[in-house]
Design an enzyme around this catalytic site. Structure first.
Site, PDB file in Angstrom:
ATOM      1  N   LEU A  60       0.840  -1.202   0.000  1.00  0.00           N
ATOM      2  CA  LEU A  60       0.000   0.000   0.000  1.00  0.00           C
ATOM      3  C   LEU A  60       0.880   1.259   0.000  1.00  0.00           C
ATOM      4  O   LEU A  60       0.731   2.134  -0.858  1.00  0.00           O
ATOM      5  CB  LEU A  60      -0.907  -0.007   1.244  1.00  0.00           C
ATOM      6  CG  LEU A  60      -1.816   1.208   1.440  1.00  0.00           C
ATOM      7  CD1 LEU A  60      -2.852   1.294   0.328  1.00  0.00           C
ATOM      8  CD2 LEU A  60      -2.533   1.143   2.794  1.00  0.00           C
ATOM      9  N   GLU A  66       3.591   4.178  -0.348  1.00  0.00           N
ATOM     10  CA  GLU A  66       4.481   4.664  -1.421  1.00  0.00           C
ATOM     11  C   GLU A  66       5.387   5.745  -0.851  1.00  0.00           C
ATOM     12  O   GLU A  66       5.102   6.295   0.223  1.00  0.00           O
ATOM     13  CB  GLU A  66       3.635   5.239  -2.572  1.00  0.00           C
ATOM     14  CG  GLU A  66       2.753   4.173  -3.201  1.00  0.00           C
ATOM     15  CD  GLU A  66       1.985   4.692  -4.417  1.00  0.00           C
ATOM     16  OE1 GLU A  66       2.070   5.900  -4.737  1.00  0.00           O
ATOM     17  OE2 GLU A  66       1.302   3.861  -5.040  1.00  0.00           O
ATOM     18  N   PRO A  67       6.455   6.090  -1.594  1.00  0.00           N
ATOM     19  CA  PRO A  67       7.353   7.143  -1.078  1.00  0.00           C
ATOM     20  C   PRO A  67       6.584   8.432  -0.748  1.00  0.00           C
ATOM     21  O   PRO A  67       6.890   9.092   0.243  1.00  0.00           O
ATOM     22  CB  PRO A  67       8.339   7.360  -2.233  1.00  0.00           C
ATOM     23  CG  PRO A  67       8.345   6.054  -2.970  1.00  0.00           C
ATOM     24  CD  PRO A  67       6.958   5.494  -2.841  1.00  0.00           C
ATOM     25  N   ILE A  73       8.061  -2.418   1.950  1.00  0.00           N
ATOM     26  CA  ILE A  73       7.189  -3.594   1.848  1.00  0.00           C
ATOM     27  C   ILE A  73       7.811  -4.809   2.544  1.00  0.00           C
ATOM     28  O   ILE A  73       8.884  -5.292   2.165  1.00  0.00           O
ATOM     29  CB  ILE A  73       6.826  -3.896   0.375  1.00  0.00           C
ATOM     30  CG1 ILE A  73       6.189  -2.651  -0.265  1.00  0.00           C
ATOM     31  CG2 ILE A  73       5.902  -5.111   0.285  1.00  0.00           C
ATOM     32  CD1 ILE A  73       4.984  -2.066   0.487  1.00  0.00           C
ATOM     33  N   GLY A 112      -8.106  -6.229  10.748  1.00  0.00           N
ATOM     34  CA  GLY A 112      -7.569  -7.436  11.388  1.00  0.00           C
ATOM     35  C   GLY A 112      -6.073  -7.326  11.606  1.00  0.00           C
ATOM     36  O   GLY A 112      -5.544  -7.781  12.627  1.00  0.00           O
ATOM     37  N   GLN A 123      10.352  -2.367  46.969  1.00  0.00           N
ATOM     38  CA  GLN A 123       8.944  -2.124  46.641  1.00  0.00           C
ATOM     39  C   GLN A 123       8.777  -1.262  45.383  1.00  0.00           C
ATOM     40  O   GLN A 123       7.828  -1.459  44.628  1.00  0.00           O
ATOM     41  CB  GLN A 123       8.213  -1.480  47.822  1.00  0.00           C
ATOM     42  CG  GLN A 123       6.709  -1.637  47.664  1.00  0.00           C
ATOM     43  CD  GLN A 123       5.934  -1.121  48.850  1.00  0.00           C
ATOM     44  OE1 GLN A 123       6.164  -0.005  49.318  1.00  0.00           O
ATOM     45  NE2 GLN A 123       5.009  -1.919  49.341  1.00  0.00           N
ATOM     46  N   GLY A 182      18.927  -3.374  34.051  1.00  0.00           N
ATOM     47  CA  GLY A 182      20.088  -2.504  34.178  1.00  0.00           C
ATOM     48  C   GLY A 182      20.921  -2.533  32.903  1.00  0.00           C
ATOM     49  O   GLY A 182      20.375  -2.643  31.796  1.00  0.00           O
ATOM     50  N   GLU A 206       1.080  -0.172   9.831  1.00  0.00           N
ATOM     51  CA  GLU A 206      -0.353  -0.514   9.729  1.00  0.00           C
ATOM     52  C   GLU A 206      -1.198   0.674  10.201  1.00  0.00           C
ATOM     53  O   GLU A 206      -2.260   0.501  10.812  1.00  0.00           O
ATOM     54  CB  GLU A 206      -0.659  -1.806  10.485  1.00  0.00           C
ATOM     55  CG  GLU A 206       0.253  -2.933  10.007  1.00  0.00           C
ATOM     56  CD  GLU A 206      -0.376  -4.287   9.842  1.00  0.00           C
ATOM     57  OE1 GLU A 206      -1.522  -4.476  10.258  1.00  0.00           O
ATOM     58  OE2 GLU A 206       0.299  -5.159   9.269  1.00  0.00           O
ATOM     59  N   ARG A 250     -12.447  11.117  14.114  1.00  0.00           N
ATOM     60  CA  ARG A 250     -13.482  11.297  13.080  1.00  0.00           C
ATOM     61  C   ARG A 250     -14.833  10.813  13.572  1.00  0.00           C
ATOM     62  O   ARG A 250     -15.869  11.397  13.268  1.00  0.00           O
ATOM     63  CB  ARG A 250     -13.118  10.485  11.831  1.00  0.00           C
ATOM     64  CG  ARG A 250     -12.162  11.183  10.912  1.00  0.00           C
ATOM     65  CD  ARG A 250     -11.836  10.259   9.764  1.00  0.00           C
ATOM     66  NE  ARG A 250     -10.680  10.739   9.039  1.00  0.00           N
ATOM     67  CZ  ARG A 250      -9.954   9.983   8.226  1.00  0.00           C
ATOM     68  NH1 ARG A 250     -10.265   8.705   8.050  1.00  0.00           N
ATOM     69  NH2 ARG A 250      -8.930  10.491   7.594  1.00  0.00           N
TER      70      ARG A 250
HETATM   71  C1  LIG Z   1       9.643  -1.815   9.023  1.00  0.00           C
HETATM   72  C2  LIG Z   1       8.435  -1.320   8.277  1.00  0.00           C
HETATM   73  C3  LIG Z   1       7.631  -2.238   7.614  1.00  0.00           C
HETATM   74  C4  LIG Z   1       6.534  -1.787   6.872  1.00  0.00           C
HETATM   75  N1  LIG Z   1       5.789  -2.704   6.161  1.00  0.00           N
HETATM   76  C5  LIG Z   1       4.838  -2.253   5.302  1.00  0.00           C
HETATM   77  C6  LIG Z   1       4.171  -3.167   4.411  1.00  0.00           C
HETATM   78  O1  LIG Z   1       4.416  -4.381   4.434  1.00  0.00           O
HETATM   79  N2  LIG Z   1       3.271  -2.669   3.528  1.00  0.00           N
HETATM   80  C7  LIG Z   1       2.976  -1.343   3.459  1.00  0.00           C
HETATM   81  O2  LIG Z   1       2.151  -0.960   2.629  1.00  0.00           O
HETATM   82  N3  LIG Z   1       3.587  -0.445   4.293  1.00  0.00           N
HETATM   83  C8  LIG Z   1       4.501  -0.876   5.203  1.00  0.00           C
HETATM   84  N4  LIG Z   1       5.158   0.022   6.035  1.00  0.00           N
HETATM   85  C9  LIG Z   1       4.858   1.445   5.905  1.00  0.00           C
HETATM   86  C10 LIG Z   1       4.113   2.035   7.098  1.00  0.00           C
HETATM   87  O3  LIG Z   1       2.793   1.587   7.107  1.00  0.00           O
HETATM   88  C11 LIG Z   1       4.238   3.568   6.986  1.00  0.00           C
HETATM   89  O4  LIG Z   1       5.583   3.891   7.317  1.00  0.00           O
HETATM   90  C12 LIG Z   1       3.272   4.294   7.883  1.00  0.00           C
HETATM   91  O5  LIG Z   1       1.948   4.115   7.416  1.00  0.00           O
HETATM   92  C13 LIG Z   1       3.576   5.801   7.962  1.00  0.00           C
HETATM   93  O6  LIG Z   1       3.770   6.367   6.715  1.00  0.00           O
HETATM   94  P1  LIG Z   1       5.068   7.295   6.449  1.00  0.00           P
HETATM   95  O7  LIG Z   1       6.244   6.523   6.923  1.00  0.00           O
HETATM   96  O8  LIG Z   1       5.038   7.753   5.049  1.00  0.00           O
HETATM   97  O9  LIG Z   1       4.893   8.508   7.444  1.00  0.00           O
HETATM   98  P2  LIG Z   1       4.069   9.886   7.162  1.00  0.00           P
HETATM   99  O10 LIG Z   1       2.713   9.548   6.647  1.00  0.00           O
HETATM  100  O11 LIG Z   1       4.921  10.781   6.334  1.00  0.00           O
HETATM  101  O12 LIG Z   1       3.947  10.461   8.629  1.00  0.00           O
HETATM  102  C14 LIG Z   1       5.013  11.170   9.286  1.00  0.00           C
HETATM  103  C15 LIG Z   1       4.511  11.574  10.671  1.00  0.00           C
HETATM  104  O13 LIG Z   1       3.396  12.468  10.541  1.00  0.00           O
HETATM  105  C16 LIG Z   1       2.283  11.967  11.251  1.00  0.00           C
HETATM  106  N5  LIG Z   1       1.056  12.349  10.569  1.00  0.00           N
HETATM  107  C17 LIG Z   1       0.761  12.176   9.252  1.00  0.00           C
HETATM  108  N6  LIG Z   1      -0.461  12.660   8.989  1.00  0.00           N
HETATM  109  C18 LIG Z   1      -0.963  13.129  10.162  1.00  0.00           C
HETATM  110  C19 LIG Z   1      -2.182  13.757  10.537  1.00  0.00           C
HETATM  111  N7  LIG Z   1      -3.150  13.982   9.669  1.00  0.00           N
HETATM  112  N8  LIG Z   1      -2.327  14.139  11.831  1.00  0.00           N
HETATM  113  C20 LIG Z   1      -1.344  13.910  12.737  1.00  0.00           C
HETATM  114  N9  LIG Z   1      -0.172  13.310  12.441  1.00  0.00           N
HETATM  115  C21 LIG Z   1       0.009  12.933  11.166  1.00  0.00           C
HETATM  116  C22 LIG Z   1       2.481  10.461  11.299  1.00  0.00           C
HETATM  117  O14 LIG Z   1       1.758   9.865  12.349  1.00  0.00           O
HETATM  118  C23 LIG Z   1       3.989  10.380  11.480  1.00  0.00           C
HETATM  119  O15 LIG Z   1       4.317  10.544  12.842  1.00  0.00           O
HETATM  120  C24 LIG Z   1       6.222  -0.405   6.837  1.00  0.00           C
HETATM  121  C25 LIG Z   1       7.025   0.505   7.541  1.00  0.00           C
HETATM  122  C26 LIG Z   1       8.110   0.061   8.247  1.00  0.00           C
HETATM  123  C27 LIG Z   1       8.961   1.062   8.978  1.00  0.00           C
END
Ligand SMILES: Cc1cc2nc3c(=O)[nH]c(=O)nc-3n(C[C@H](O)[C@H](O)[C@H](O)COP(=O)(O)OP(=O)(O)OC[C@H]3O[C@@H](n4cnc5c(N)ncnc54)[C@H](O)[C@@H]3O)c2cc1C
Length: 383
Positions: free
Chosen positions: A124, A126-127, A156, A239, A277, A338, A362, A374
């Protein structure tokens, strides 16, 4: 309302816990160091029914409930949260095909996914589209009886090793209603992978970019009609979030158990540190917080099983609570060890590193709050 496990659930938990203790725990620190993805051991887990936990049994699934899955993932994580979490992602992908796929697609993909002969990845992020997943840009353009995919997925889990990629792509207009779900098989021309990312934790599973360049995929690989891909992706995550929460609770329970043993052995100021304690209260709080998170997670799982209207909200709430609690408890367990807690040999610092990412993926825990907010105050502009 669920307050205790049935005899069957206790048997399932004991089976998963036994597997975790015998097959995962003894190797977890080494797998982390060597960045080893233990595919054979995961196939052993699948032979015990953990490759398709809530998949229907006509294709080899175990036909269990979300609550059963929460119990299993907590137990598996006591051995290694990283391996358990990958099995969770694999199960999520299989469920998306089981729930939304045509029978032909179910028969084609699910038997090998349930045995974990084939592994699955969820694509799901993307950069340029993480939390704002509906802004994804990877496009799939129709050309005869194929889609042509171009774009890149980021972070991913399992990528490069997995055989089946469940990919959310743009087939229509901007926003969630222009997204579809397509299965891309390993070996398809135009599908390639980035380097294995260097990470803080989750080292026993690879994380790579998944790249599509003029990648031709048969229309027959689309799961459900065009335009429901975002719905499928979010349904999978309901899930998935429970499972990741359960992985945090299991990892933290493992850390708490280690801390309890250590506190009764380690001596300072002439007595066991468990006799202080301040430390007893810390241990008590850790047990209290974990039990509260577990009970809430089970409530959310029961709601998802019952398909109640508030199930998605409860899953988001439970993910926030379980992953924050799990990380804090594991971190406290490290403190109780520690300086030794900081050393790799004790296996505690690995748990802390592994659980940290559960607060991010997730859906970040900020996104979990957005989902809950929301339902309280409505959707804000831009969110
Ligand atoms: C080890 C690892 C495994 C992963 N595996 C998968 C995978 O298998 N498949 C997949 O699709 N993705 C995967 N991901 C991606 C992961 O789901 C995303 O990194 C995550 O959803 C956050 O997206 P981002 O990194 O682009 O952060 P951004 O969306 O850029 O967010 C940056 C910060 O801004 C905050 N933020 C963003 N919008 C808001 C808002 N509206 N209000 C308040 N705060 C906000 C975020 O909470 C975060 O703290 C993985 C990531 C990692 C690190």
């Amino acid at each position: 309302m669920v307050f205790s496990l049935t005899e069957d659930q206790i048997a399932i938990r004991d089976m998963a816990q036994g597997f975790a203790a015998e097959t995962l725990a003894p190797h977890a620190v080494r797998w982390d160091e060597e960045k080893h993805f233990p595919v054979e051991e995961m196939r052993q887990a699948a032979a015990l029914g953990m490759g398709g936990i809530y998949i229907r049994d006509d294709v080899g699934g175990s036909g269990l409930s979300r609550l059963d899955a929460a119990v299993i993932f907590e137990a598996l994580s006591t051995g290694c949260p990283t391996v358990a979490a990958y099995i969770s992602i694999h199960n999520m992908c299989a469920w998306m095909i089981d729930r939304y796929g045509a029978d032909e697609q179910r028969q084609k993909y699910l038997p090998k996914l349930c045995t974990m002969e084939h592994l699955a990845s969820y694509c799901l992020t993307e950069p340029g589209a993480g939390s704002d997943a509906a802004a994804l840009k990877t496009k799939a353009v129709l050309d005869g009886d194929h889609y042509v995919l171009d774009g890149q997925k980021q972070f991913i889990s399992g990528a490069g090793v997995s055989d089946v990629y469940v990919v959310m792509v743009r087939t229509g207009e901007a926003g969630p209603s222009g997204i579809s779900t397509i299965v891309v098989e390993k070996g398809t021309p135009g599908l390639s992978f980035g380097a294995n990312e260097k990470k803080m934790g989750w080292n026993a599973q690879p994380t790579r970019a998944v790249i599509f360049e003029n990648c031709r995929v048969p229309i027959a690989n689309r799961i459900g009609p065009e335009g429901i891909g975002f719905k499928i992706a979010m349904a999978g995550l309901d899930g998935g979030r429970l499972n990741i929460g359960a992985c945090s609770i299991g990892g933290a329970q493992g850390a708490l158990d280690k801390a309890l043993t250590y506190a009764q052995e380690r001596k300072a100021f002439g007595s066991r540190i468990a006799d202080f304690q301040a430390l007893q209260f810390k241990l008590a709080d850790m047990a209290i917080e974990l039990e509260a998170a577990r009970t809430f997670l089970w409530r959310a799982a029961a709601a998802l099983d019952a398909k109640t209207p508030d199930a998605s909200k409860l899953c988001a709430m439970a993910k926030r609570v379980a992953t924050d609690t799990g990380f804090e408890v594991a971190n406290q367990a490290l403190q109780i060890h520690g300086g030794y807690g900081y050393l790799a040999d004790y296996g505690i610092e690995k748990i802390v590193r592994d659980l940290r990412v559960h607060q991010i993926l997730e859906g970040t825990n900020e996104v979990m709050r957005m989902i809950v907010a929301r339902s309280l105050v409505g959707r804000a502009k831009g969110n």
